[in-house]
Design a protein around this motif. Structure first.
Motif, short mmCIF file in Angstrom:
data_model
loop_
_atom_site.label_atom_id
_atom_site.label_comp_id
_atom_site.label_asym_id
_atom_site.label_seq_id
_atom_site.Cartn_x
_atom_site.Cartn_y
_atom_site.Cartn_z
N PRO A 1 162.49 51.86 -29.21
CA PRO A 1 162.49 51.15 -28.07
C PRO A 1 164.18 51.43 -27.72
CG PRO A 1 162.35 49.71 -29.72
CD PRO A 1 162.14 51.12 -30.33
N GLU A 2 164.55 51.32 -26.38
CA GLU A 2 165.73 51.70 -25.70
C GLU A 2 166.00 50.76 -24.64
OE1 GLU A 2 168.24 53.79 -26.78
OE2 GLU A 2 167.19 54.75 -28.26
N ILE A 3 166.90 49.76 -24.80
CA ILE A 3 167.18 48.95 -23.75
C ILE A 3 167.74 49.74 -22.50
CG2 ILE A 3 167.45 46.88 -25.01
CD1 ILE A 3 170.44 47.37 -24.42
N GLY A 4 167.53 49.15 -21.19
CA GLY A 4 167.98 49.90 -20.03
C GLY A 4 167.22 50.87 -19.46
N GLY A 5 165.89 50.91 -19.94
CA GLY A 5 164.93 51.56 -19.31
C GLY A 5 164.26 51.32 -18.01
N MET A 6 163.56 52.29 -17.65
CA MET A 6 162.75 52.03 -16.29
C MET A 6 161.69 50.74 -16.50
SD MET A 6 161.36 55.61 -14.69
CE MET A 6 161.13 56.54 -15.96
N THR A 7 161.34 50.12 -15.34
CA THR A 7 160.13 49.07 -15.26
C THR A 7 158.92 50.00 -15.22
OG1 THR A 7 160.17 49.13 -13.01
CG2 THR A 7 161.75 47.58 -14.04
N SER A 8 157.68 49.25 -15.55
CA SER A 8 156.50 49.96 -15.48
C SER A 8 156.41 50.20 -13.95
CB SER A 8 155.55 48.98 -15.84
OG SER A 8 155.61 47.82 -15.24
N ARG A 9 156.95 49.52 -12.75
CA ARG A 9 156.47 49.90 -11.61
C ARG A 9 157.33 51.18 -11.23
NH1 ARG A 9 158.19 45.61 -7.01
NH2 ARG A 9 156.49 44.55 -8.37
N GLU A 10 158.62 51.35 -11.87
CA GLU A 10 159.46 52.60 -11.42
C GLU A 10 158.82 53.59 -12.27
OE1 GLU A 10 163.91 50.62 -11.47
OE2 GLU A 10 162.81 51.14 -13.41
N ALA A 11 158.30 53.52 -13.32
CA ALA A 11 157.52 54.58 -13.95
C ALA A 11 156.27 55.17 -13.02
CB ALA A 11 157.21 54.28 -15.43
N LEU A 12 155.54 54.10 -12.58
CA LEU A 12 154.56 54.48 -11.80
C LEU A 12 155.06 55.37 -10.26
CD1 LEU A 12 151.82 51.59 -12.08
CD2 LEU A 12 151.56 53.78 -13.07
N SER A 13 156.07 54.95 -9.90
CA SER A 13 156.42 55.38 -8.66
C SER A 13 157.04 56.73 -8.78
CB SER A 13 157.64 54.49 -8.03
OG SER A 13 157.29 53.42 -7.56
N LEU A 14 157.60 56.99 -10.02
CA LEU A 14 158.08 58.37 -10.29
C LEU A 14 156.95 59.42 -10.59
CD1 LEU A 14 160.52 60.20 -11.38
CD2 LEU A 14 159.83 59.36 -13.69
N VAL A 15 155.94 58.82 -11.26
CA VAL A 15 154.72 59.73 -11.60
C VAL A 15 154.01 59.89 -10.16
CG1 VAL A 15 152.39 59.85 -12.57
CG2 VAL A 15 154.47 58.95 -13.83
N ARG A 16 153.93 58.88 -9.29
CA ARG A 16 153.19 59.02 -8.18
C ARG A 16 154.09 59.91 -7.14
NH1 ARG A 16 151.17 52.91 -7.83
NH2 ARG A 16 149.41 53.19 -9.37
N GLY A 17 155.28 59.92 -7.22
CA GLY A 17 156.33 60.75 -6.47
C GLY A 17 155.98 62.15 -6.84
N ILE A 18 155.87 62.52 -8.09
CA ILE A 18 155.48 63.75 -8.54
C ILE A 18 154.28 64.17 -7.91
CG2 ILE A 18 155.00 65.12 -10.91
CD1 ILE A 18 157.38 63.69 -12.15
N SER A 19 153.31 63.52 -7.96
CA SER A 19 151.98 63.76 -7.35
C SER A 19 152.10 64.17 -6.10
CB SER A 19 150.97 62.49 -7.44
OG SER A 19 149.91 62.72 -6.94
N GLY A 20 153.24 63.65 -5.21
CA GLY A 20 153.08 64.10 -3.79
C GLY A 20 153.79 65.26 -3.60
N LEU A 21 154.39 65.91 -4.57
CA LEU A 21 155.24 67.25 -4.48
C LEU A 21 154.35 68.45 -4.43
CD1 LEU A 21 157.99 66.64 -7.16
CD2 LEU A 21 158.09 66.28 -4.89
N GLY A 22 152.93 68.35 -4.86
CA GLY A 22 152.17 69.47 -4.98
C GLY A 22 152.37 70.80 -6.06
N LEU A 23 152.79 70.05 -7.10
CA LEU A 23 153.18 70.98 -8.21
C LEU A 23 151.92 71.31 -8.78
CD1 LEU A 23 156.10 68.91 -9.95
CD2 LEU A 23 156.16 71.15 -8.16
N ASP A 24 152.06 72.49 -9.44
CA ASP A 24 150.95 72.94 -10.13
C ASP A 24 151.07 72.57 -11.77
OD1 ASP A 24 148.86 74.64 -11.46
OD2 ASP A 24 150.13 75.98 -11.66
N VAL A 25 150.50 71.32 -11.81
CA VAL A 25 150.75 70.45 -12.96
C VAL A 25 149.51 70.98 -13.95
CG1 VAL A 25 150.71 68.30 -14.39
CG2 VAL A 25 152.04 68.73 -12.08
#
Length: 112
Positions: free
Chosen positions: A47-71
């Protein structure tokens, strides 16, 4: 990027940086759950203090979804149920993995 960088520039700018780094290459996404602050994911080996919230993590992943990358694949690592007495780390990990799998299926539909 470090967590300080992500905090300074924000999630949307982080998503843009992901796009610049990956470009048109195929990518495998590995999400380390200890990127979340222990308040949101205590059940991890490091565990590391100062990390993202769960909302920020979901926003990051959903943002990546919108990029149209070949995942081509994805995983969530470092979830440790024995250290997660309330089950919130498992819940966060499962939701993040669900979002990542949605991205993978959208990428595979483009390849067909």
């Amino acid at each position: 990027l470090t967590m300080e960088d992500v905090a300074d520039i924000g999630i949307q700018a982080t998503v843009k940086e992901v796009s610049k780094v990956v470009g048109s290459e195929s990518v495998y996404v590995s999400f380390d759950i200890d990127a979340l602050d222990p308040a949101f994911a205590p059940g991890t080996g490091t565990p590391e203090i100062g990390g993202m919230t769960s909302r920020e993590a979901l926003s990051l992943v959903r943002g990546i979804s919108g990029l149209g990358l070949d995942v081509v694949g994805a995983d969530v690592v470092e979830v440790s149920p024995p250290f997660d007495v309330g089950g919130i780390t498992s819940l966060a990990g499962a939701n993040i993995l669900f979002e990542l799998l949605c991205i993978v299926t959208q990428s595979s539909k483009k390849a067909v």
